[in-house]
Design a protein around this motif. Structure first.
Motif, PDB file in Angstrom:
ATOM      1  N   ASP A  33     113.781  79.925  -6.439  1.00 53.09           N
ATOM      2  CA  ASP A  33     114.378  80.238  -7.742  1.00 53.09           C
ATOM      3  C   ASP A  33     113.341  80.558  -8.808  1.00 53.09           C
ATOM      4  O   ASP A  33     113.694  80.800  -9.961  1.00 53.09           O
ATOM      5  CB  ASP A  33     115.295  79.101  -8.213  1.00 53.09           C
ATOM      6  CG  ASP A  33     114.521  77.876  -8.690  1.00 53.09           C
ATOM      7  OD1 ASP A  33     113.321  77.747  -8.362  1.00 53.09           O
ATOM      8  OD2 ASP A  33     115.122  77.039  -9.393  1.00 53.09           O
ATOM      9  N   TRP A  34     112.047  80.548  -8.432  1.00 51.42           N
ATOM     10  CA  TRP A  34     111.009  80.777  -9.425  1.00 51.42           C
ATOM     11  C   TRP A  34     110.576  82.240  -9.510  1.00 51.42           C
ATOM     12  O   TRP A  34     109.792  82.593 -10.400  1.00 51.42           O
ATOM     13  CB  TRP A  34     109.797  79.885  -9.160  1.00 51.42           C
ATOM     14  CG  TRP A  34     109.139  80.099  -7.822  1.00 51.42           C
ATOM     15  CD1 TRP A  34     108.244  81.073  -7.485  1.00 51.42           C
ATOM     16  CD2 TRP A  34     109.322  79.305  -6.642  1.00 51.42           C
ATOM     17  NE1 TRP A  34     107.852  80.947  -6.165  1.00 51.42           N
ATOM     18  CE2 TRP A  34     108.496  79.864  -5.633  1.00 51.42           C
ATOM     19  CE3 TRP A  34     110.084  78.182  -6.358  1.00 51.42           C
ATOM     20  CZ2 TRP A  34     108.440  79.325  -4.345  1.00 51.42           C
ATOM     21  CZ3 TRP A  34     110.016  77.661  -5.077  1.00 51.42           C
ATOM     22  CH2 TRP A  34     109.210  78.215  -4.087  1.00 51.42           C
ATOM     23  N   ALA A  35     111.046  83.074  -8.602  1.00 53.27           N
ATOM     24  CA  ALA A  35     110.652  84.482  -8.624  1.00 53.27           C
ATOM     25  C   ALA A  35     111.732  85.316  -7.942  1.00 53.27           C
ATOM     26  O   ALA A  35     112.356  84.869  -6.979  1.00 53.27           O
ATOM     27  CB  ALA A  35     109.304  84.688  -7.923  1.00 53.27           C
ATOM     28  N   PRO A  36     111.984  86.537  -8.439  1.00 55.14           N
ATOM     29  CA  PRO A  36     112.961  87.418  -7.794  1.00 55.14           C
ATOM     30  C   PRO A  36     112.379  87.992  -6.522  1.00 55.14           C
ATOM     31  O   PRO A  36     111.161  87.916  -6.290  1.00 55.14           O
ATOM     32  CB  PRO A  36     113.173  88.501  -8.866  1.00 55.14           C
ATOM     33  CG  PRO A  36     111.869  88.542  -9.621  1.00 55.14           C
ATOM     34  CD  PRO A  36     111.364  87.129  -9.624  1.00 55.14           C
ATOM     35  N   GLY A  65     106.580  81.859 -13.239  1.00 48.60           N
ATOM     36  CA  GLY A  65     107.017  82.941 -12.368  1.00 48.60           C
ATOM     37  C   GLY A  65     105.902  83.822 -11.866  1.00 48.60           C
ATOM     38  O   GLY A  65     106.095  84.610 -10.927  1.00 48.60           O
ATOM     39  N   ASP A  66     104.700  83.706 -12.473  1.00 50.50           N
ATOM     40  CA  ASP A  66     103.555  84.497 -12.017  1.00 50.50           C
ATOM     41  C   ASP A  66     102.907  83.902 -10.780  1.00 50.50           C
ATOM     42  O   ASP A  66     102.058  84.537 -10.154  1.00 50.50           O
ATOM     43  CB  ASP A  66     102.496  84.584 -13.126  1.00 50.50           C
ATOM     44  CG  ASP A  66     103.009  85.277 -14.376  1.00 50.50           C
ATOM     45  OD1 ASP A  66     103.988  86.040 -14.264  1.00 50.50           O
ATOM     46  OD2 ASP A  66     102.428  85.049 -15.454  1.00 50.50           O
ATOM     47  N   PRO A 107     103.015  82.656  -7.021  1.00 55.09           N
ATOM     48  CA  PRO A 107     103.863  82.802  -5.833  1.00 55.09           C
ATOM     49  C   PRO A 107     104.125  81.495  -5.099  1.00 55.09           C
ATOM     50  O   PRO A 107     105.137  81.361  -4.415  1.00 55.09           O
ATOM     51  CB  PRO A 107     103.076  83.791  -4.959  1.00 55.09           C
ATOM     52  CG  PRO A 107     101.655  83.632  -5.397  1.00 55.09           C
ATOM     53  CD  PRO A 107     101.708  83.325  -6.863  1.00 55.09           C
ATOM     54  N   ALA A 159     112.122  76.293 -10.652  1.00 60.08           N
ATOM     55  CA  ALA A 159     111.696  77.257 -11.652  1.00 60.08           C
ATOM     56  C   ALA A 159     111.483  76.602 -13.008  1.00 60.08           C
ATOM     57  O   ALA A 159     110.597  76.998 -13.768  1.00 60.08           O
ATOM     58  CB  ALA A 159     112.727  78.382 -11.772  1.00 60.08           C
TER      59      ALA A 159
END
Length: 327
Positions: free
Chosen positions: A78-81, A199-200, A202, A209
């Motif tokens: 949930d921390w990155a698309p 979010g930067d 990985p 998130a």
């Protein structure tokens, strides 16, 4: 080879958490994957964080001849698309490898995630397990990035060579211990800074998130390894422009955790100044090792570590498999 091997859904109990801890501790700590633990209390805390966040966590256990042999679990990133990708961790005790236990755990987890219309799977492979790479590739996984350990003996680094980076043109470097001593309301703005840049990353420290402010407070001052005097911040007046902190990592050893720079202050040498501050702290306290981890998609931090003389060591590869959703 075991006579019987069974796969079952994880059922929270003291015995199940003890089994998780035993399996997690079966691999040396330096080869443990992210979100993998060696202590039952840490596993419970991990699970409770998902329950409190209202997020699903799927886990299966394997037993061979009645003895816990492995686990596999997954949760949605949930921390990155993009959405629909699931982080997977699979571990089999060394003495049970080569018997198909890992394959059965993977197949069970895959069937579960396919039923949840997962779009993709992410899984880490430590360099020490490189022999397993062909098996992942046969199953459709492709390498996405690498994360390497970087190690520095601060005694061999001459900070005077980098003194110019300590001049930040009106910005101020302080420690969290200093901020606490002056009565600063440090937690809300530093938590906001972390959330802004999370979010930067990985492979973030925390699998959520938006971890609560208490999580960052725990990292900063609440753990046995916390060092508020080695938690450095850069201030622009009362605004925090960046932070970077160290944890104790054994006698004479430090681990550099989060380095976060506000987007408005990037390109101004803030990260270099923070790195220099951590090295100076290590030298002043007689430490002989600073260890950190940097991903291959972070060229600026790779360059900073190499500039200061960090040596690249072992690491891991993050693999991804795209899944075809049913029509």
């Amino acid at each position: 080879m075991p006579e019987t091997c069974s796969i079952r859904a994880f059922a929270p109990s003291d015995a199940e958490y003890a089994a998780l801890a035993a399996i997690g501790a079966s691999t040396p700590p330096q080869f443990a994957l992210d979100y993998e633990f060696r202590d039952a209390a840490d596993w419970r805390e991990f699970d409770e964080s998902f329950a409190q966040a209202g997020r699903a966590l799927t886990r299966y256990m394997a037993a061979c001849d009645g003895v816990p042999a492995g686990y596999a679990y997954a949760f949605e990133v949930d921390w990155a698309p993009p959405p629909g990708r699931f982080w997977c961790v699979l571990r089999v005790r060394p003495e049970q490898r080569g018997c198909g236990v890992g394959a059965r755990l993977y197949d069970r987890l895959l069937a579960d995630l396919a039923g949840r219309r997962a779009a993709g799977l992410l899984i880490e492979l430590d360099d020490s397990e490189a022999a397993l790479r062909p098996a992942l590739e046969r199953r459709g996984f492709r390498a996405q990035l690498q994360s390497w350990a970087f190690v520095l003996d601060p005694r061999a680094c001459d900070p005077s060579r980098f003194a110019a980076y300590a001049k930040l043109g009106g910005l101020t470097i302080a420690t969290l211990a200093d901020e606490i001593a002056r009565g600063a309301d440090w937690l809300p703005p530093l938590h906001q800074l972390y959330a802004l840049v999370a979010g930067d990353v990985p492979i973030p420290i925390d699998p959520h998130a938006s971890p609560p402010p208490e999580w960052l407070e725990h990292q900063a001052i609440g753990l046995p390894e916390s060092l508020p005097e080695a938690f450095f911040v850069v201030r622009d007046g009362e605004r925090y422009a960046g932070m970077s902190f160290l944890h104790a990592n054994g006698p004479g050893r430090l681990f550099q955790r989060i380095t976060a720079i506000h987007p408005a202050y990037r390109g101004r040498g803030v990260a270099m100044a923070l790195k220099l501050a951590t090295i100076e702290y290590a030298r002043a306290h007689g430490c002989h090792e600073i260890r950190t981890a940097v991903e291959s998609n972070n060229p600026s931090m790779l360059a900073i570590n190499r500039k200061f003389g960090f040596e690249q060591r072992e690491g891991l590869t993050l693999f991804e498999r795209a899944l075809e959703l049913p029509g």
